[in-house]
Design an enzyme around this catalytic site. Structure first.
Site, PDB file in Angstrom:
ATOM      1  N   TYR A  68       7.936 -15.269   4.053  1.00  0.00           N
ATOM      2  CA  TYR A  68       6.530 -14.898   3.900  1.00  0.00           C
ATOM      3  C   TYR A  68       5.923 -15.587   2.685  1.00  0.00           C
ATOM      4  O   TYR A  68       4.810 -16.118   2.748  1.00  0.00           O
ATOM      5  CB  TYR A  68       6.407 -13.379   3.776  1.00  0.00           C
ATOM      6  N   LYS A  82       2.495 -17.919   2.398  1.00  0.00           N
ATOM      7  CA  LYS A  82       1.318 -17.575   1.594  1.00  0.00           C
ATOM      8  C   LYS A  82       1.089 -18.601   0.485  1.00  0.00           C
ATOM      9  O   LYS A  82      -0.042 -18.979   0.205  1.00  0.00           O
ATOM     10  CB  LYS A  82       1.448 -16.162   1.009  1.00  0.00           C
TER      11      LYS A  82
END
Length: 189
Positions: free
Chosen positions: A73, A77
């Site tokens: 993740y 991002k």
């Protein structure tokens, strides 16, 4: 005059627990989507009077904790944040701003509610804080906003907001969001 990269996929699984399909989905939506939507909007933004690209991505925080807790993740991002950094530099001569906005605290989104933890939900703020901060950024002159990694509360404080209780979604103290350490503030790229 505005392109907002809001779409994002999330899976906070550790490396061995993250299915490849989910990893690919996060990279496709978060990084690829940000790059391609921004790219597609450039001809229109170039004709705008105060053009902005605003990406919902965090300041680049190299504290190893954030990479170690959920590498897949975080890569996606931070890839979005790197798009902001690169676009800001590339598009500055054209007068097109590229900046990022991130919440200081956890926001009561559908994804957070889906997790179903009442304690987490009780310590969130409403999405309106992000909307108000985005509006403040997008109405500023592009040249003053480009290359910045904004945090919602800091933006609103700059606008004179002092009372944040109206943004509380629950009765608990709002919890600091991912990628932010206690001393994180808005930074300029």
């Amino acid at each position: 005059d505005v392109c907002i990269n809001n779409a994002s996929a999330i899976d906070l699984s550790p490396t061995l627990g993250l299915p490849v399909k989910k990893f690919d989905l996060m990279q496709a939506i978060n990084v690829r989507g940000t790059f391609l939507l921004s790219r597609a909007c450039l001809p229109h933004l170039a004709e705008g009077t105060n053009p902005h690209i605003l990406t919902l991505s965090p300041p680049l925080n190299l504290n190893p904790r954030w990479v170690g807790d959920h590498l897949g993740y975080t890569l996606s991002k931070y890839g979005m944040s790197l798009c902001t950094l690169g676009l800001a530099d590339e598009l500055r001569p054209m007068g097109i701003a590229a900046s990022s906005l991130w919440p200081k605290t956890v926001i009561a989104t559908a994804a957070v509610r889906m997790l179903g933890d009442p304690e987490v939900i009780d310590s969130t703020r409403t999405p309106e804080i992000m909307a108000d901060a985005a509006h403040a950024i997008l109405t500023r002159p592009a040249i003053d906003s480009t290359g910045r990694f904004f945090v919602d509360e800091d933006v609103l404080r700059e606008e004179g907001v002092e009372d944040f209780d109206r943004y509380r979604a629950g009765s608990g103290e709002p919890a600091l969001d991912l990628f932010l350490d206690a001393d994180t503030a808005a930074v300029r790229a």
